[in-house]
Scaffold this motif. Structure first.
Motif, PDB file in Angstrom:
ATOM      1  N   ALA A  63      30.589   2.997 -20.092  1.00 47.42           N
ATOM      2  CA  ALA A  63      31.525   1.912 -21.553  1.00 47.42           C
ATOM      3  C   ALA A  63      32.427   1.013 -20.327  1.00 47.42           C
ATOM      4  O   ALA A  63      32.654  -0.171 -20.892  1.00 47.42           O
ATOM      5  N   THR A  66      30.317  -2.089 -19.729  1.00 44.80           N
ATOM      6  CA  THR A  66      29.511  -2.906 -20.197  1.00 44.80           C
ATOM      7  C   THR A  66      30.520  -3.136 -20.707  1.00 44.80           C
ATOM      8  O   THR A  66      30.390  -4.052 -20.804  1.00 44.80           O
ATOM      9  N   ARG A  68      32.118  -2.687 -23.621  1.00 47.56           N
ATOM     10  CA  ARG A  68      31.721  -1.908 -24.383  1.00 47.56           C
ATOM     11  C   ARG A  68      32.330  -0.071 -24.764  1.00 47.56           C
ATOM     12  O   ARG A  68      32.084   0.622 -24.523  1.00 47.56           O
ATOM     13  N   ARG A 176      23.018   1.871 -22.901  1.00 44.43           N
ATOM     14  CA  ARG A 176      22.205   0.922 -23.841  1.00 44.43           C
ATOM     15  C   ARG A 176      21.792   2.127 -25.012  1.00 44.43           C
ATOM     16  O   ARG A 176      20.444   2.185 -24.728  1.00 44.43           O
ATOM     17  N   ARG A 181      24.927  -0.167 -27.517  1.00 41.63           N
ATOM     18  CA  ARG A 181      26.466   0.414 -26.594  1.00 41.63           C
ATOM     19  C   ARG A 181      26.217   1.108 -25.838  1.00 41.63           C
ATOM     20  O   ARG A 181      25.108   2.565 -25.836  1.00 41.63           O
ATOM     21  N   THR A 183      25.661   4.679 -25.165  1.00 42.26           N
ATOM     22  CA  THR A 183      26.215   6.402 -25.858  1.00 42.26           C
ATOM     23  C   THR A 183      25.498   7.641 -25.702  1.00 42.26           C
ATOM     24  O   THR A 183      25.198   7.466 -24.652  1.00 42.26           O
TER      25      THR A 183
END
Ligand code: SF4
Ligand code: SF4
Lengths: 400, 74
Positions: A63, A66, A68, A176, A181, A183
């Motif tokens: 997280a 990235t 995100r 991803r 996103r 996960t």
């Protein structure tokens, strides 16, 4: 001041509602799920037995990398037909699972939280969510009712609205997953254990849920129990002289002769030496009046049909193995090369699929050929030691 | 440290890769690639890269080996 450390079973609350939950376990204190999981060396209870702290950290890192916000998925899909522990947990102790989701969501900074479960459990879960102040944050998702629907990337595909099939692992789900996103897909029992650990329960990581299947007074019996890891298998599952063999782990698991199974400690260290693992937590005692080859052939036929055929080795190998087992299951002399063929195909599959389905299926087949070798020879001479063809292990769809 | 990897979902079993890089790729009895274990020898690196580029489905890759960890908990 001394801290009171309580120890609780997952099913201690007298009912599934929030008042019973609160009265039994008390409120959920704030805690860092990574620290909890690391300190207790908690492992995932979905099948792979991966260290939970490592998994949590890897998603948190992804997280950050990235930039995100991550998605948290509670995995109650339980596609394994022989298993019932996650469904029982979601029916009897849903608030522990929801506490676990809330704890991990806060720890990860996940604003998007999904709980995936079989469709028939969703109305009950919706009612439980409505009881909670934080209930609106969780989105319920009806998991596809197929063997692979609980596989992490298949579940992500399902939530994304794609067919519920495993995806390529070249980019992992932790980087991803849902909606592209980072996960975290976490089994519901693992989440419930975190919820108890946050309350100071140090024992819970040393326990596990199992689904037992055996025959009691000639009637099939299935239940779900919470057991201490390391308990001898023979203390957990009734193994009298009417038991031929034990299936440990589920349909990606391992057949063991009853005599070998009896004394085995039910944990990783105890099962590894005999090539077994707790996997999906299934313990099934095959009654002596059934044929292990016939049972395995039925299950493998189902597993082969469950593969969806995305990867060549799995697409080509599993149906051939399944067809060959169906031949071995008959009390008749098989074609001379058949066993050699099965072993060669078994050797060609592991580590070559996008998911572990071929590997798990091969493990089951190889253990069956070992444990039921005397039956293979008996069949070759036109006989079978079973006295009934009634199926024992559950296989969705038609009875073969 | 580089090795070959194949995305089994993308691979359609053309077998082209085994023809072009028999030193490191064989085919199973159904025509799907079987990769040699371990690191790619240095002298094969360049050719392996161009073979990966010719794979019609882009299923064949070269990957750095240190980065292999599996976090799956179905
Ligand atoms: S390995 Fe088999 S079950 Fe898994 S994705 Fe590939 S074809 Fe499907
Ligand atoms: S060339 Fe590509 S698609 Fe063809 S077999 Fe090799 S990896 Fe698979």
């Amino acid at each position: 001041m001394t801290t009171v450390l309580s120890t609780h079973g997952l099913f201690d609350a007298p009912g599934p509602g929030l008042p019973e939950h609160r009265a039994t376990f008390g409120p959920l204190p704030g805690a860092d799920p990574v620290e909890l999981a690391a300190a207790a060396e908690l492992t995932g209870r979905g099948g792979a037995g991966f260290p939970t702290a490592v998994k949590l950290r890897s998603v948190a890192d992804a997280a950050v990398a990235t930039r995100r916000s991550p998605v948290l998925v509670g995995n109650g899909a339980e596609g394994e037909p022989a298993a019932a522990k996650d469904a029982v947990l979601l029916s009897r102790a849903p608030h522990l699972v929801l506490d676990g989701l809330s704890l991990v969501a806060r720890g990860l900074g996940a604003t998007d939280v999904v709980l995936a479960a079989p469709e028939h459990l969703l109305p009950g879960l919706a009612a439980r969510l409505a009881e909670r102040p934080d209930g609106a944050a969780v989105r319920l998702h009806p998991a596809a009712a197929e063997f692979l629907s609980g596989e992490e990337s298949a579940l992500v595909a399902d939530i994304d609205g794609d067919p519920p099939l495993p995806r390529s692992k070249l980019v992992p789900v932790r980087e991803r997953g849902v909606d592209g996103r980072p996960t975290l897909v976490q089994n519901v029992e693992t989440l419930a254990r975190l919820a108890l650990m946050a309350r100071g329960d140090r024992e819970t990581s040393g326990r596990t849920l199992v689904t037992r299947r055996f025959q009691r007074n000639r009637t099939p019996w299935t239940d779900v129990l919470e057991i201490p890891l390391g308990a001898p298998l023979g203390d957990v599952l009734p193994l009298d002289s009417h038991v031929r063999a034990v299936l440990v782990g589920g349909y990606h698991g391992t057949w063991l002769p009853a005599a070998v199974a009896r004394g085995l400690p039910l944990d990783r260290a105890g099962l590894e030496p005999v090539g077994a693992a707790l996997g999906a937590g299934v313990l099934a005692a095959l009654p002596a009046d059934r044929c292990g080859l016939r049972e395995t052939a039925r299950v493998v036929g189902y597993l082969a049909a469950s593969s969806a055929g995305q990867c060549g080795p799995c697409l080509n190998g599993l149906p051939r193995i399944a067809a060959a087992l169906a031949v071995l299951a008959r009390a008749a002399t098989p074609p001379p090369q058949l066993l050699t063929d099965i072993w060669r195909w078994c050797g060609l599959l592991p580590d070559r699929g996008a998911c572990r389905h071929p590997d798990g299926t091969v493990r089951l087949v190889a253990s069956a050929l070992g444990v039921f070798a005397p039956e293979v020879r008996l069949h070759a001479s036109g006989r079978c030691s079973a006295t009934t063809t009634r199926p024992f292990l559950p296989v969705p769809g038609a009875v073969r | 440290m580089t090795r070959l990897a194949v995305d089994p979902i993308a691979c359609t079993g053309h077998g082209l890769c085994a023809e072009l890089l028999p030193e490191a790729i064989a085919l199973d009895e159904w025509g799907y690639p079987l990769l040699a274990d371990g690191e790619l020898p240095r002298e094969l690196l360049r050719r392996a890269r161009s073979v990966a580029a010719t794979c019609p489905t882009r299923a064949l890759r070269l990957v750095q080996t240190a980065a292999r960890s599996a976090a799956t908990d179905a």
